[in-house]
Design an enzyme around this catalytic site. Structure first.
Site, PDB file in Angstrom:
ATOM      1  N   TRP A 343       0.931  -1.403   0.038  1.00  0.00           N
ATOM      2  CA  TRP A 343       0.091  -0.100   0.008  1.00  0.00           C
ATOM      3  C   TRP A 343       0.727   1.151  -0.161  1.00  0.00           C
ATOM      4  O   TRP A 343       0.398   2.156  -0.197  1.00  0.00           O
ATOM      5  CB  TRP A 343      -0.838   0.020   1.235  1.00  0.00           C
ATOM      6  N   ASP A 344       2.082   1.234   0.317  1.00  0.00           N
ATOM      7  CA  ASP A 344       2.853   2.225   0.393  1.00  0.00           C
ATOM      8  C   ASP A 344       2.771   3.065  -1.117  1.00  0.00           C
ATOM      9  O   ASP A 344       3.059   4.125  -1.158  1.00  0.00           O
ATOM     10  CB  ASP A 344       4.478   1.846   0.452  1.00  0.00           C
ATOM     11  N   GLU A 483       0.642  -2.764  12.933  1.00  0.00           N
ATOM     12  CA  GLU A 483       0.886  -4.159  12.941  1.00  0.00           C
ATOM     13  C   GLU A 483       1.137  -4.698  14.214  1.00  0.00           C
ATOM     14  O   GLU A 483       1.348  -5.935  14.377  1.00  0.00           O
ATOM     15  CB  GLU A 483       1.665  -4.522  11.807  1.00  0.00           C
ATOM     16  N   GLN A 597       2.309   2.532  14.400  1.00  0.00           N
ATOM     17  CA  GLN A 597       2.070   3.734  13.800  1.00  0.00           C
ATOM     18  C   GLN A 597       0.621   4.033  13.881  1.00  0.00           C
ATOM     19  O   GLN A 597      -0.193   3.222  14.259  1.00  0.00           O
ATOM     20  CB  GLN A 597       2.405   3.942  12.407  1.00  0.00           C
TER      21      GLN A 597
END
Length: 786
Positions: A343-344, A483, A597
């Protein structure tokens, strides 16, 4: 001595300089000094390939899985290999004493320069060595290496060996050993022209190289007839050696024609000569910078770091990139994540291309559209409808996420992201929508963008569960961007992005149905889409559960997060990021409120219209105290958020971390390749964060807040097919929508914008000045008020 190769370089402000040879930093430097043109990437190895060197030649979108746990980007033969020796001693570090060493990446011209002063072991004679090389941005099938060598103390005879190195391998990861994904198919050497053709093991793709070397001593240029040869150079004279290379694959030209095409391109390159080739290449690079540069006044260190990040985006993809190619998480600079697409690309990298090179952005999105069938297959295999995009993707669009991976504490762990990190399906749909809004590219939507969005919505409609007690929908058993916490229910980011996809799919369908009824009717028929299905999208969207604390109004990262153990944030490391807490093993971090994050802040980053400034600030303050930033995606998101809520010093600190992620090896793994998300995230912090460029209901808005040390920022961004020049000063914002085509209807030659919260309309090719935080607007170069 002949004129220095250094003369081809641009101004020092465009240079990344390495002053010393450090074997322990060799692999990081090879990543940083990568060259490329979007067709391929070549790690910045030294020509002599010192012991332990990790050469890397990566062709965009070329994968193979022979002998690997999962398919991986092929490390192809290295065309840069060039060995010189004198008296049995190899010119190279650390084989020979290096009295001086420097290496320069010229970002403006796309050149890699190197200068070394050697001293022989026998006789202690000095040799001045220079090299300059590039992979052409003017012709992606051409590369050139030039070496200038000068004996300073006595005459010398140099033995020279030039070849394409076929000994390279892909490094083994976790339980694998090193592996080679190709075998030699054809080789010949006729009159000094070498031809090598290899074939990949799985797809049987041919990779062809042709090369020749010329040597110039005493103004006489000679084409060498053998791959190995000797030249004698007098004291103080300079021998100039030039290696011309042409490169093709059978994806570019037929297997029958690949040899003749490769040899013909080599002949033309050699006939043009070094000077013409380097000039054409540098000119093309300068043209790219004209559209993509972001100029900062008042902060030269950050300016250089920002350009370094943009440079690596420029060489990761271009007009030369093959159709159906997307950018891996480490670009074309290393084997990290095996070259897989995450997805980066959709969230962090794509916005840069949308607003600087929309043709490239379209290609990156077509990669997803062309793999819709694979996403449909994945959805069916998991018992869902629509399209379910893979967490890690490569050539075919199938999920190639490995089962095992080494975590950042060095332990081998089992991977669950392919089963649970489903938000990527919404991320892809959101990327397509942002491209459409910024470009107005209706054909893109009709040729696949609408179908992608509807199929993503179908996936979420089948993925959600219904809570009869509370009469609400949500997504259970997922992993969000954080994650650290697996198998959670109602992850806020996932639920909100699913909700957004369902809402946007309906709105997009209705918008295009009104403007292009026949085409949309065909799409609906193909998908067997019925009105009742669109109504179900609406029902789910309106009842989607978004958890929050009603008392504090802080959004809850996932259901039950607030009940996790709260611990104080550890001290900061030298990079300005929290250290991992010694009191909590990585295997137990899921029981705490520490997060990798912040999912909540990520949602604001992607959909800023969902957050008021007060809501963003409230959640930022809460989650920043709990975020360990153990991801290269994190610093840029926090930098953006801090800038938007007015915490300029903190925002600047996060921007520096993001911009220097690889320059300072913040995460200790730059050797594996550039961190693509940090590259794109850095650009977004500056443009979307400090310069305040964002979307609200499809309108481009500006609300800048510069860091204290910046005097101004200037850049261009593409909007609706034309460049918009933006200059942010301390006391004003200057906008100019440039070059709008006069053939357009008059209504399309006016750009609606919002500045400091107030609506305005820009006419084409006129410059407007908006005084900072003031309602009056004057139009520069015209009379009266606008």
């Amino acid at each position: 001595m002949s004129p220095s190769l250094h003369e081809h370089l641009s101004h020092p402000e465009w240079q990344i300089l390495d002053r010393d040879w450090d074997a322990s930093n060799q692999h990081n430097a090879e990543t940083l000094f990568t060259l490329g043109n979007g067709y391929l990437g070549s790690r910045g190895i030294l020509e002599e390939s010192p012991v332990g060197s990790q050469p890397g030649t990566f062709f965009a979108g070329l994968f193979d899985d022979t002998g690997a746990q999962v398919t991986e980007m092929i490390n192809a033969p290295n065309p840069i290999s060039f060995i010189l020796a004198v008296g049995g001693e190899k010119l190279g570090v650390p084989a020979m004493d290096a009295l001086q060493f420097r290496r320069i990446l010229d970002m403006h011209h796309g050149l890699l320069y190197r200068e070394t002063l050697y001293r022989t072991a026998v006789g202690k004679s000095r040799i001045h060595y220079e090299s300059l090389r590039f992979f052409s941005m003017a012709n992606p099938h051409v590369a050139v290496l030039r070496i200038a060598v000068t004996p300073l103390d006595q005459s010398m005879t140099f033995s020279i060996r030039s070849a394409v190195d076929t000994s390279v391998t892909n490094r083994g990861l976790v339980t694998e050993g090193a592996k080679r994904h190709f075998h030699i198919h054809t080789f010949s050497n006729v009159n000094g022209t070498s031809y090598l053709c290899t074939k990949t093991l799985e797809q049987e793709v041919l990779i062809a190289y042709a090369s020749m070397v010329t040597a110039k001593v005493n103004s006489r240029t000679v084409r060498q007839q053998r791959r190995k040869f000797d030249i004698t150079v007098e004291k103080g004279q300079t021998a100039v050696l030039t290696k011309f290379i042409s490169i093709y694959t059978s994806r570019d030209v037929s297997t029958r024609a690949i040899r003749s095409k490769t040899l013909k391109t080599l002949q033309r390159a050699a006939a043009a000569g070094f000077d013409k080739l380097v000039t054409r290449h540098a000119r093309r690079f300068q043209e790219r910078w004209r559209d993509c540069d972001v100029r900062l006044e008042g902060d030269p260190a950050l300016q250089r770091a920002l350009r370094f990040n943009i440079y690596h985006l420029l060489i990761a993809a271009s007009a030369h990139s093959p159709a159906g190619y997307s950018i891996g998480a480490r670009c074309l600079s290393g084997e990290g994540y095996r070259g897989h697409v995450f997805w980066d690309t959709d969230v962090f990298i794509l916005p840069f291309y949308v607003h600087t090179m929309p043709d490239v952005a379209r290609k990156l999105l077509m990669y997803r559209i062309e793999r819709l069938d694979a996403a449909r297959d994945k959805a069916r295999a998991h018992g869902f409808q629509g399209a379910m995009f893979p967490w890690e993707s490569a050539g075919t669009g199938e999920d190639v996420t490995p089962t095992w991976h080494k975590d950042f504490d060095g332990k081998v762990i089992e991977i669950h992201t392919m089963q649970q990190e489903h938000h990527i399906t919404a991320d892809v749909a959101c990327a397509a929508w942002h491209y459409f809004v910024a470009t107005g590219d209706v054909p893109f939507m009709l040729e696949g963008g609408l179908e992608l969005t509807l199929e993503a919505a179908r996936f979420w409609a089948s993925r959600v569960t219904y809570d009869r007690k509370y009469r609400r929908y949500g997504v259970e058993n997922v992993i969000g961007p954080d994650e650290f916490h697996e198998n959670v229910d109602h992850n806020l980011y996932t639920n909100a992005m699913a909700q957004w996809t369902l809402r946007t799919a309906r709105a997009l369908y209705e918008q295009l149905r009104r403007s292009h009824p026949a085409t949309v009717r065909t799409i609906a028929k193909t998908l067997k889409l019925r009105r009742t299905e669109l109504e179900r999208f609406r029902e789910i969207e309106e009842r989607m559960y978004l958890p929050q604390d009603k008392r504090t109004r802080v959004l809850e990262q996932f259901a039950g997060y607030f009940k996790k153990k709260k611990l104080p944030l550890p001290d900061l490391d030298d990079s300005g990021l929290p250290r991992f807490p010694t009191s909590v093993p990585l295997s137990k971090v899921h029981s705490t409120q520490f997060i990798k994050q912040a999912d909540v802040i990520m949602l604001g980053f992607l959909l800023p219209e969902r957050f008021t400034r007060e809501t963003l600030k409230r959640n930022f303050v809460y989650y920043e105290k709990r975020t360990l930033h153990k991801s290269s995606l994190s610093a840029s998101v926090h930098g953006w958020a801090a800038a938007r809520i007015g915490l300029r010093d903190l925002a600047y600190r996060y921007l520096r971390i993001a911009a220097e992620t690889d320059l300072k090896n913040v995460y200790g793994n730059t050797a594996d390749g550039m961190h693509a998300a940090a590259l794109g995230g850095t650009w977004q912090v500056v443009v979307k964060g400090f310069c305040g460029a964002h979307l609200e209901q499809g309108i481009l808005c500006f609300d800048p807040r510069l860091p204290r040390k910046w005097n101004s920022v200037e850049f261009r961004m593409m909007w609706k097919g034309n460049p918009l020049r933006v200059r942010v000063e301390r006391e004003a914002l200057i906008l100019e929508w440039q070059g709008t085509r006069t053939g357009r209807p008059k209504r399309d030659r006016v750009l609606p914008v919002q500045v400091y919260g107030n609506p305005h309309r820009l006419e084409a090719d006129r410059e407007y000045c908006f005084p900072s935080q003031r309602p009056n607007i004057r139009k520069i170069g015209t009379s009266g008020l606008f």
